[in-house]
Design a protein around this motif. Sequence first.
Motif, PDB file in Angstrom:
ATOM      1  N   SER A  96       0.839  -1.212   0.000  1.00 41.24           N
ATOM      2  CA  SER A  96       0.000   0.000   0.000  1.00 41.24           C
ATOM      3  C   SER A  96       0.867   1.253   0.000  1.00 41.24           C
ATOM      4  O   SER A  96       0.607   2.203  -0.758  1.00 41.24           O
ATOM      5  CB  SER A  96      -0.914   0.028   1.229  1.00 41.24           C
ATOM      6  N   ASN A  97       1.904   1.260   0.842  1.00 40.94           N
ATOM      7  CA  ASN A  97       2.764   2.448   0.898  1.00 40.94           C
ATOM      8  C   ASN A  97       3.494   2.663  -0.424  1.00 40.94           C
ATOM      9  O   ASN A  97       3.693   3.794  -0.864  1.00 40.94           O
ATOM     10  CB  ASN A  97       3.776   2.326   2.044  1.00 40.94           C
ATOM     11  N   SER A  98       3.882   1.570  -1.064  1.00 44.17           N
ATOM     12  CA  SER A  98       4.564   1.691  -2.348  1.00 44.17           C
ATOM     13  C   SER A  98       3.594   2.259  -3.403  1.00 44.17           C
ATOM     14  O   SER A  98       3.952   3.156  -4.177  1.00 44.17           O
ATOM     15  CB  SER A  98       5.104   0.307  -2.754  1.00 44.17           C
ATOM     16  N   ILE A  99       2.360   1.756  -3.407  1.00 45.91           N
ATOM     17  CA  ILE A  99       1.353   2.274  -4.352  1.00 45.91           C
ATOM     18  C   ILE A  99       1.140   3.772  -4.101  1.00 45.91           C
ATOM     19  O   ILE A  99       1.139   4.580  -5.027  1.00 45.91           O
ATOM     20  CB  ILE A  99       0.017   1.500  -4.192  1.00 45.91           C
ATOM     21  N   LYS A 100       1.019   4.116  -2.823  1.00 51.96           N
ATOM     22  CA  LYS A 100       0.779   5.523  -2.453  1.00 51.96           C
ATOM     23  C   LYS A 100       1.913   6.424  -2.965  1.00 51.96           C
ATOM     24  O   LYS A 100       1.671   7.478  -3.540  1.00 51.96           O
ATOM     25  CB  LYS A 100       0.679   5.606  -0.931  1.00 51.96           C
ATOM     26  N   ARG A 101       3.143   5.977  -2.743  1.00 50.13           N
ATOM     27  CA  ARG A 101       4.301   6.768  -3.197  1.00 50.13           C
ATOM     28  C   ARG A 101       4.261   6.968  -4.706  1.00 50.13           C
ATOM     29  O   ARG A 101       4.504   8.064  -5.205  1.00 50.13           O
ATOM     30  CB  ARG A 101       5.602   6.055  -2.831  1.00 50.13           C
ATOM     31  N   HIS A 102       3.969   5.880  -5.446  1.00 51.64           N
ATOM     32  CA  HIS A 102       3.974   6.000  -6.907  1.00 51.64           C
ATOM     33  C   HIS A 102       2.804   6.818  -7.432  1.00 51.64           C
ATOM     34  O   HIS A 102       2.873   7.363  -8.532  1.00 51.64           O
ATOM     35  CB  HIS A 102       4.003   4.615  -7.558  1.00 51.64           C
ATOM     36  N   LEU A 103       1.735   6.906  -6.633  1.00 49.74           N
ATOM     37  CA  LEU A 103       0.564   7.681  -7.080  1.00 49.74           C
ATOM     38  C   LEU A 103       0.699   9.173  -6.785  1.00 49.74           C
ATOM     39  O   LEU A 103      -0.108   9.967  -7.281  1.00 49.74           O
ATOM     40  CB  LEU A 103      -0.710   7.150  -6.402  1.00 49.74           C
ATOM     41  N   GLU A 104       1.743   9.529  -6.010  1.00 50.60           N
ATOM     42  CA  GLU A 104       1.906  10.939  -5.659  1.00 50.60           C
ATOM     43  C   GLU A 104       2.034  11.787  -6.926  1.00 50.60           C
ATOM     44  O   GLU A 104       2.844  11.472  -7.803  1.00 50.60           O
ATOM     45  CB  GLU A 104       3.146  11.144  -4.779  1.00 50.60           C
ATOM     46  N   GLY A 105       1.225  12.824  -7.034  1.00 54.56           N
ATOM     47  CA  GLY A 105       1.293  13.713  -8.192  1.00 54.56           C
ATOM     48  C   GLY A 105       0.526  13.179  -9.402  1.00 54.56           C
ATOM     49  O   GLY A 105       0.505  13.816 -10.455  1.00 54.56           O
ATOM     50  N   PHE A 106      -0.090  12.004  -9.301  1.00 55.07           N
ATOM     51  CA  PHE A 106      -0.877  11.463 -10.419  1.00 55.07           C
ATOM     52  C   PHE A 106      -2.345  11.446  -9.995  1.00 55.07           C
ATOM     53  O   PHE A 106      -2.764  10.611  -9.189  1.00 55.07           O
ATOM     54  CB  PHE A 106      -0.381  10.052 -10.774  1.00 55.07           C
ATOM     55  N   GLU A 107      -3.094  12.397 -10.519  1.00 50.52           N
ATOM     56  CA  GLU A 107      -4.515  12.522 -10.131  1.00 50.52           C
ATOM     57  C   GLU A 107      -5.326  11.500 -10.914  1.00 50.52           C
ATOM     58  O   GLU A 107      -5.951  11.827 -11.918  1.00 50.52           O
ATOM     59  CB  GLU A 107      -5.007  13.942 -10.439  1.00 50.52           C
ATOM     60  N   TYR A 108      -5.346  10.260 -10.436  1.00 50.67           N
ATOM     61  CA  TYR A 108      -5.991   9.198 -11.224  1.00 50.67           C
ATOM     62  C   TYR A 108      -7.518   9.234 -11.113  1.00 50.67           C
ATOM     63  O   TYR A 108      -8.068   9.601 -10.078  1.00 50.67           O
ATOM     64  CB  TYR A 108      -5.452   7.823 -10.806  1.00 50.67           C
ATOM     65  N   ASP A 109      -8.155   8.819 -12.221  1.00 48.75           N
ATOM     66  CA  ASP A 109      -9.612   8.631 -12.185  1.00 48.75           C
ATOM     67  C   ASP A 109      -9.934   7.257 -11.620  1.00 48.75           C
ATOM     68  O   ASP A 109     -10.991   7.046 -11.032  1.00 48.75           O
ATOM     69  CB  ASP A 109     -10.200   8.704 -13.612  1.00 48.75           C
ATOM     70  N   HIS A 110      -8.999   6.300 -11.860  1.00 53.64           N
ATOM     71  CA  HIS A 110      -9.298   4.914 -11.488  1.00 53.64           C
ATOM     72  C   HIS A 110      -7.999   4.166 -11.203  1.00 53.64           C
ATOM     73  O   HIS A 110      -6.998   4.372 -11.889  1.00 53.64           O
ATOM     74  CB  HIS A 110     -10.034   4.243 -12.661  1.00 53.64           C
ATOM     75  N   LEU A 111      -8.063   3.288 -10.188  1.00 58.80           N
ATOM     76  CA  LEU A 111      -6.913   2.417  -9.897  1.00 58.80           C
ATOM     77  C   LEU A 111      -7.343   0.984 -10.198  1.00 58.80           C
ATOM     78  O   LEU A 111      -8.302   0.473  -9.602  1.00 58.80           O
ATOM     79  CB  LEU A 111      -6.499   2.561  -8.428  1.00 58.80           C
ATOM     80  N   LEU A 112      -6.616   0.334 -11.129  1.00 54.32           N
ATOM     81  CA  LEU A 112      -6.957  -1.043 -11.503  1.00 54.32           C
ATOM     82  C   LEU A 112      -5.954  -2.007 -10.871  1.00 54.32           C
ATOM     83  O   LEU A 112      -4.746  -1.820 -10.988  1.00 54.32           O
ATOM     84  CB  LEU A 112      -6.904  -1.186 -13.034  1.00 54.32           C
ATOM     85  N   PHE A 113      -6.490  -3.022 -10.196  1.00 58.74           N
ATOM     86  CA  PHE A 113      -5.657  -4.102  -9.660  1.00 58.74           C
ATOM     87  C   PHE A 113      -5.705  -5.233 -10.684  1.00 58.74           C
ATOM     88  O   PHE A 113      -6.740  -5.894 -10.833  1.00 58.74           O
ATOM     89  CB  PHE A 113      -6.219  -4.605  -8.320  1.00 58.74           C
ATOM     90  N   SER A 114      -4.607  -5.457 -11.394  1.00 58.67           N
ATOM     91  CA  SER A 114      -4.589  -6.499 -12.428  1.00 58.67           C
ATOM     92  C   SER A 114      -3.709  -7.667 -11.969  1.00 58.67           C
ATOM     93  O   SER A 114      -2.502  -7.492 -11.750  1.00 58.67           O
ATOM     94  CB  SER A 114      -4.061  -5.907 -13.738  1.00 58.67           C
ATOM     95  N   TYR A 115      -4.329  -8.836 -11.834  1.00 59.73           N
ATOM     96  CA  TYR A 115      -3.606 -10.041 -11.376  1.00 59.73           C
ATOM     97  C   TYR A 115      -3.387 -10.988 -12.547  1.00 59.73           C
ATOM     98  O   TYR A 115      -4.227 -11.033 -13.468  1.00 59.73           O
ATOM     99  CB  TYR A 115      -4.427 -10.775 -10.300  1.00 59.73           C
ATOM    100  N   HIS A 116      -2.312 -11.781 -12.492  1.00 63.92           N
ATOM    101  CA  HIS A 116      -2.128 -12.812 -13.507  1.00 63.92           C
ATOM    102  C   HIS A 116      -3.350 -13.732 -13.464  1.00 63.92           C
ATOM    103  O   HIS A 116      -3.803 -14.114 -12.388  1.00 63.92           O
ATOM    104  CB  HIS A 116      -0.860 -13.619 -13.192  1.00 63.92           C
ATOM    105  N   GLY A 117      -3.883 -14.094 -14.621  1.00 66.78           N
ATOM    106  CA  GLY A 117      -5.031 -14.996 -14.662  1.00 66.78           C
ATOM    107  C   GLY A 117      -4.613 -16.447 -14.534  1.00 66.78           C
ATOM    108  O   GLY A 117      -3.434 -16.789 -14.653  1.00 66.78           O
ATOM    109  N   ILE A 118      -5.602 -17.292 -14.253  1.00 63.23           N
ATOM    110  CA  ILE A 118      -5.420 -18.746 -14.342  1.00 63.23           C
ATOM    111  C   ILE A 118      -6.727 -19.326 -14.900  1.00 63.23           C
ATOM    112  O   ILE A 118      -7.779 -18.685 -14.801  1.00 63.23           O
ATOM    113  CB  ILE A 118      -5.061 -19.416 -12.986  1.00 63.23           C
TER     114      ILE A 118
END
Length: 345
Positions: A169-191
Amino acid sequence: MKKGVLLVNLGSPESPTPKDVKPYLDEFLMDKYVIDVPFLLRALLVRGIILQTRPKKSAAAYAKIWWDEGSPLIVLSKRLQEKIQKQVSVPVELAMRYGNPSIENGLQKLSDQGITEVLLFPLYPQHAMASTETILVLAEKLRKEKFPHMSFTIIPAFYNQKDYIRDLSNSIKRHLEGFEYDHLLFSYHGIPERHIRKTDITKSHCKIDGSCCNTPSPAHEFCYRHQCYETTKQVVEFLGIEEGKYSQTFQSRLAGDKWLTPYTDVEINKMPEKGIKKLAVVTPAFVSDCLETLEEIAMEANHQFKEHGGEEFLAIPCLNDDDDWAKTLSRWVDQWAFQNQEQTV
Ligand SMILES: C=CC1=C(C)c2cc3[nH]c(cc4nc(cc5[nH]c(cc1n2)c(C)c5CCC(=O)O)C(CCC(=O)O)=C4C)c(C)c3C=C
Ligand SMILES: [Fe+2]
Ligand SMILES: [Fe+2]
């Protein structure tokens, strides 16, 4: 009794050329925990069909993300191993399930140092038979055949561990700093959906519907889908992301089977027309950036999003060798090493 750690990740080809990608894909896709059909059918599918064309296509994709030092997945895994090694009191080796350095090679290195107690650490937050289980099965086979003096302690899927959720979570937060996103997508490898049913220890819980993964069950200990939803849920709670501003999808499917849905590429392409112009994507099934994150998401999905009217795209890096994450893993290793010491005293 001397202790040591074996970190295990997926692996990569030796180089981004069809000549090296072909044997790598052969080892990977001929694994019965990945393509789980009888041997003859698997050989027909993999060697008769997939390997006729895929090595060239995959090699071209690998070439786009390859670094001077080698495969990003392996380089990043090594950096993580080195950081952990500096912080713990026991030897730490790194192995790959497919390709090199092999699990056998890793166990041999530990054995050469007189180590008999091994902490086997699959580097996958969520359990799947095509990732965690195949590592455990191969390691146990090797132990029985070549290293019978060793014993293993297994680190299970850590998808809901407090420390992991906090660092992610902290890593995501750091990378999102300054990026005013409309949406955050969690994309996982499928099976394939079939894998979910196969790993259901209750043999009746997993319906792959809207509710099974939210209904408590012993099946969840091995349910990849439940564990992905749980990671997303806990990160969203940690970061306080509001409902509607995030969603979860599955990427990287092979043709043929029905894989977990919704599919990442299909959903991303629909987002701009729903008003999502600034998209951030995080890929928590991977602890190290790799082909699936650097090419499929950061390049291909980024391109497709913009082709469909999207404006800004941010691919959030995996935890890789993040300092906090390396500290967390070092703490887990030391907890095991010292706990065992107390037990043997
Ligand atoms: C999260 C862990 C992974 C699961 C579960 C998984 C299942 C799975 N994968 C394939 C087929 C392919 N995967 C490929 C690449 C790849 N897969 C993972 C992780 C999981 N796979 C990683 C980390 C990578 C990247 C490796 C790298 O070197 O960077 C590939 C190879 C690339 C390609 O040709 O596209 C294939 C093929 C299946 C069939 C499967 C479950 C059944
Ligand atoms: Fe994969
Ligand atoms: Fe479920």
